[in-house]
Design a protein around this motif. Structure first.
Motif, PDB file in Angstrom:
ATOM      1  N   LEU A  33       0.851  -1.187   0.000  1.00  0.00           N
ATOM      2  CA  LEU A  33       0.000   0.000   0.000  1.00  0.00           C
ATOM      3  C   LEU A  33       0.891   1.241   0.000  1.00  0.00           C
ATOM      4  O   LEU A  33       1.750   1.395   0.863  1.00  0.00           O
ATOM      5  CB  LEU A  33      -0.905   0.019   1.232  1.00  0.00           C
ATOM      6  N   THR A  34       0.656   2.103  -0.966  1.00  0.00           N
ATOM      7  CA  THR A  34       1.346   3.388  -1.032  1.00  0.00           C
ATOM      8  C   THR A  34       0.346   4.475  -0.665  1.00  0.00           C
ATOM      9  O   THR A  34      -0.767   4.486  -1.191  1.00  0.00           O
ATOM     10  CB  THR A  34       1.878   3.648  -2.456  1.00  0.00           C
ATOM     11  N   VAL A  35       0.730   5.347   0.242  1.00  0.00           N
ATOM     12  CA  VAL A  35      -0.130   6.458   0.646  1.00  0.00           C
ATOM     13  C   VAL A  35       0.511   7.745   0.155  1.00  0.00           C
ATOM     14  O   VAL A  35       1.675   8.022   0.442  1.00  0.00           O
ATOM     15  CB  VAL A  35      -0.314   6.487   2.177  1.00  0.00           C
ATOM     16  N   THR A  36      -0.277   8.529  -0.588  1.00  0.00           N
ATOM     17  CA  THR A  36       0.227   9.772  -1.162  1.00  0.00           C
ATOM     18  C   THR A  36      -0.655  10.936  -0.747  1.00  0.00           C
ATOM     19  O   THR A  36      -1.864  10.917  -0.980  1.00  0.00           O
ATOM     20  CB  THR A  36       0.248   9.685  -2.708  1.00  0.00           C
ATOM     21  N   ASP A  37      -0.060  11.922  -0.098  1.00  0.00           N
ATOM     22  CA  ASP A  37      -0.758  13.152   0.260  1.00  0.00           C
ATOM     23  C   ASP A  37      -0.753  14.052  -0.978  1.00  0.00           C
ATOM     24  O   ASP A  37       0.313  14.440  -1.459  1.00  0.00           O
ATOM     25  CB  ASP A  37      -0.056  13.824   1.437  1.00  0.00           C
ATOM     26  N   VAL A  38      -1.928  14.350  -1.509  1.00  0.00           N
ATOM     27  CA  VAL A  38      -2.000  15.118  -2.760  1.00  0.00           C
ATOM     28  C   VAL A  38      -1.469  16.531  -2.609  1.00  0.00           C
ATOM     29  O   VAL A  38      -0.971  17.109  -3.581  1.00  0.00           O
ATOM     30  CB  VAL A  38      -3.433  15.134  -3.349  1.00  0.00           C
ATOM     31  N   ASP A  39      -1.558  17.094  -1.407  1.00  0.00           N
ATOM     32  CA  ASP A  39      -1.040  18.447  -1.200  1.00  0.00           C
ATOM     33  C   ASP A  39       0.487  18.456  -1.182  1.00  0.00           C
ATOM     34  O   ASP A  39       1.109  19.355  -1.740  1.00  0.00           O
ATOM     35  CB  ASP A  39      -1.605  19.045   0.084  1.00  0.00           C
ATOM     36  N   GLU A  40       1.084  17.448  -0.554  1.00  0.00           N
ATOM     37  CA  GLU A  40       2.546  17.351  -0.558  1.00  0.00           C
ATOM     38  C   GLU A  40       3.056  17.054  -1.958  1.00  0.00           C
ATOM     39  O   GLU A  40       4.063  17.602  -2.389  1.00  0.00           O
ATOM     40  CB  GLU A  40       3.008  16.258   0.410  1.00  0.00           C
ATOM     41  N   ALA A  41       2.359  16.196  -2.686  1.00  0.00           N
ATOM     42  CA  ALA A  41       2.770  15.845  -4.045  1.00  0.00           C
ATOM     43  C   ALA A  41       2.674  17.039  -4.983  1.00  0.00           C
ATOM     44  O   ALA A  41       3.418  17.127  -5.965  1.00  0.00           O
ATOM     45  CB  ALA A  41       1.915  14.692  -4.566  1.00  0.00           C
ATOM     46  N   ALA A  42       1.792  17.980  -4.666  1.00  0.00           N
ATOM     47  CA  ALA A  42       1.580  19.146  -5.533  1.00  0.00           C
ATOM     48  C   ALA A  42       2.803  20.055  -5.606  1.00  0.00           C
ATOM     49  O   ALA A  42       2.912  20.861  -6.526  1.00  0.00           O
ATOM     50  CB  ALA A  42       0.372  19.941  -5.058  1.00  0.00           C
ATOM     51  N   VAL A  43       3.724  19.915  -4.673  1.00  0.00           N
ATOM     52  CA  VAL A  43       4.949  20.718  -4.699  1.00  0.00           C
ATOM     53  C   VAL A  43       5.711  20.468  -5.996  1.00  0.00           C
ATOM     54  O   VAL A  43       6.268  21.388  -6.587  1.00  0.00           O
ATOM     55  CB  VAL A  43       5.830  20.413  -3.465  1.00  0.00           C
ATOM     56  N   THR A  44       5.712  19.212  -6.453  1.00  0.00           N
ATOM     57  CA  THR A  44       6.435  18.879  -7.683  1.00  0.00           C
ATOM     58  C   THR A  44       5.516  18.524  -8.848  1.00  0.00           C
ATOM     59  O   THR A  44       5.943  18.560  -9.997  1.00  0.00           O
ATOM     60  CB  THR A  44       7.399  17.697  -7.439  1.00  0.00           C
ATOM     61  N   ASP A  45       4.255  18.139  -8.533  1.00  0.00           N
ATOM     62  CA  ASP A  45       3.327  17.734  -9.594  1.00  0.00           C
ATOM     63  C   ASP A  45       1.902  17.981  -9.107  1.00  0.00           C
ATOM     64  O   ASP A  45       1.407  17.274  -8.236  1.00  0.00           O
ATOM     65  CB  ASP A  45       3.532  16.259  -9.926  1.00  0.00           C
ATOM     66  N   SER A  46       1.242  18.965  -9.669  1.00  0.00           N
ATOM     67  CA  SER A  46      -0.091  19.351  -9.196  1.00  0.00           C
ATOM     68  C   SER A  46      -1.220  18.521  -9.801  1.00  0.00           C
ATOM     69  O   SER A  46      -2.382  18.731  -9.462  1.00  0.00           O
ATOM     70  CB  SER A  46      -0.340  20.828  -9.485  1.00  0.00           C
ATOM     71  N   THR A  47      -0.916  17.562 -10.644  1.00  0.00           N
ATOM     72  CA  THR A  47      -1.976  16.829 -11.341  1.00  0.00           C
ATOM     73  C   THR A  47      -2.843  15.994 -10.406  1.00  0.00           C
ATOM     74  O   THR A  47      -4.054  15.918 -10.604  1.00  0.00           O
ATOM     75  CB  THR A  47      -1.410  15.935 -12.467  1.00  0.00           C
ATOM     76  N   LEU A  48      -2.251  15.347  -9.407  1.00  0.00           N
ATOM     77  CA  LEU A  48      -3.049  14.528  -8.482  1.00  0.00           C
ATOM     78  C   LEU A  48      -4.055  15.385  -7.727  1.00  0.00           C
ATOM     79  O   LEU A  48      -5.229  15.032  -7.621  1.00  0.00           O
ATOM     80  CB  LEU A  48      -2.161  13.790  -7.486  1.00  0.00           C
ATOM     81  N   ARG A  49      -3.587  16.506  -7.190  1.00  0.00           N
ATOM     82  CA  ARG A  49      -4.486  17.382  -6.439  1.00  0.00           C
ATOM     83  C   ARG A  49      -5.563  17.955  -7.353  1.00  0.00           C
ATOM     84  O   ARG A  49      -6.726  18.039  -6.982  1.00  0.00           O
ATOM     85  CB  ARG A  49      -3.718  18.495  -5.742  1.00  0.00           C
ATOM     86  N   ALA A  50      -5.193  18.317  -8.544  1.00  0.00           N
ATOM     87  CA  ALA A  50      -6.168  18.884  -9.485  1.00  0.00           C
ATOM     88  C   ALA A  50      -7.238  17.865  -9.867  1.00  0.00           C
ATOM     89  O   ALA A  50      -8.421  18.187  -9.942  1.00  0.00           O
ATOM     90  CB  ALA A  50      -5.457  19.392 -10.736  1.00  0.00           C
ATOM     91  N   GLU A  51      -6.827  16.620 -10.079  1.00  0.00           N
ATOM     92  CA  GLU A  51      -7.774  15.601 -10.524  1.00  0.00           C
ATOM     93  C   GLU A  51      -8.589  14.998  -9.387  1.00  0.00           C
ATOM     94  O   GLU A  51      -9.774  14.727  -9.539  1.00  0.00           O
ATOM     95  CB  GLU A  51      -7.034  14.484 -11.259  1.00  0.00           C
ATOM     96  N   PHE A  52      -7.962  14.756  -8.232  1.00  0.00           N
ATOM     97  CA  PHE A  52      -8.613  14.002  -7.169  1.00  0.00           C
ATOM     98  C   PHE A  52      -8.861  14.775  -5.882  1.00  0.00           C
ATOM     99  O   PHE A  52      -9.536  14.276  -4.979  1.00  0.00           O
ATOM    100  CB  PHE A  52      -7.768  12.765  -6.821  1.00  0.00           C
ATOM    101  N   GLY A  53      -8.330  15.984  -5.747  1.00  0.00           N
ATOM    102  CA  GLY A  53      -8.333  16.711  -4.482  1.00  0.00           C
ATOM    103  C   GLY A  53      -9.682  17.030  -3.883  1.00  0.00           C
ATOM    104  O   GLY A  53      -9.796  17.227  -2.678  1.00  0.00           O
ATOM    105  N   ASP A  54     -10.736  17.044  -4.688  1.00  0.00           N
ATOM    106  CA  ASP A  54     -12.051  17.393  -4.144  1.00  0.00           C
ATOM    107  C   ASP A  54     -12.874  16.173  -3.738  1.00  0.00           C
ATOM    108  O   ASP A  54     -14.013  16.324  -3.305  1.00  0.00           O
ATOM    109  CB  ASP A  54     -12.838  18.242  -5.143  1.00  0.00           C
ATOM    110  N   ARG A  55     -12.321  14.973  -3.849  1.00  0.00           N
ATOM    111  CA  ARG A  55     -13.086  13.776  -3.476  1.00  0.00           C
ATOM    112  C   ARG A  55     -12.259  12.739  -2.726  1.00  0.00           C
ATOM    113  O   ARG A  55     -12.401  11.539  -2.920  1.00  0.00           O
ATOM    114  CB  ARG A  55     -13.758  13.167  -4.696  1.00  0.00           C
TER     115      ARG A  55
END
Length: 84
Positions: A33-55
């Motif tokens: 299991l990999t756990v990824t915080d979308v806000d921390e990941a946004a520092v280098t790549d904002s795509t996860l937060r943009a796509e999934f951040g509201d759900r």
């Protein structure tokens, strides 16, 4: 090899619940299991937060969205069994 990823955000109680559920399933099925915080990941790549951040939380199985807001355990179990 099957990959299981949980997209989360700090302070998200639903994310914490989902992580506990997924950790147990990952152990049961021998999957990492990999756990990824979308806000921390946004520092280098904002795509996860943009796509999934509201759900959040979002469960990804082999990189594809499997469920969001809660773990669909029966469906996830069936899919993990099929991937064995």
């Amino acid at each position: 090899m099957t990959s299981l990823t949980l997209l989360t955000r700090a302070g998200c109680s639903a994310c914490e619940r989902a992580q506990g559920e997924l950790a147990a399933l990952a152990d049961e099925f021998g999957v990492t299991l990999t756990v990824t915080d979308v806000d921390e990941a946004a520092v280098t790549d904002s795509t996860l937060r943009a796509e999934f951040g509201d759900r959040l939380p979002v469960v990804l199985l082999d990189g594809q969205e499997h469920s969001y807001w809660e773990v669909d355990e029966p469906r996830l179990r069936a899919d993990l069994k099929r991937d064995r």
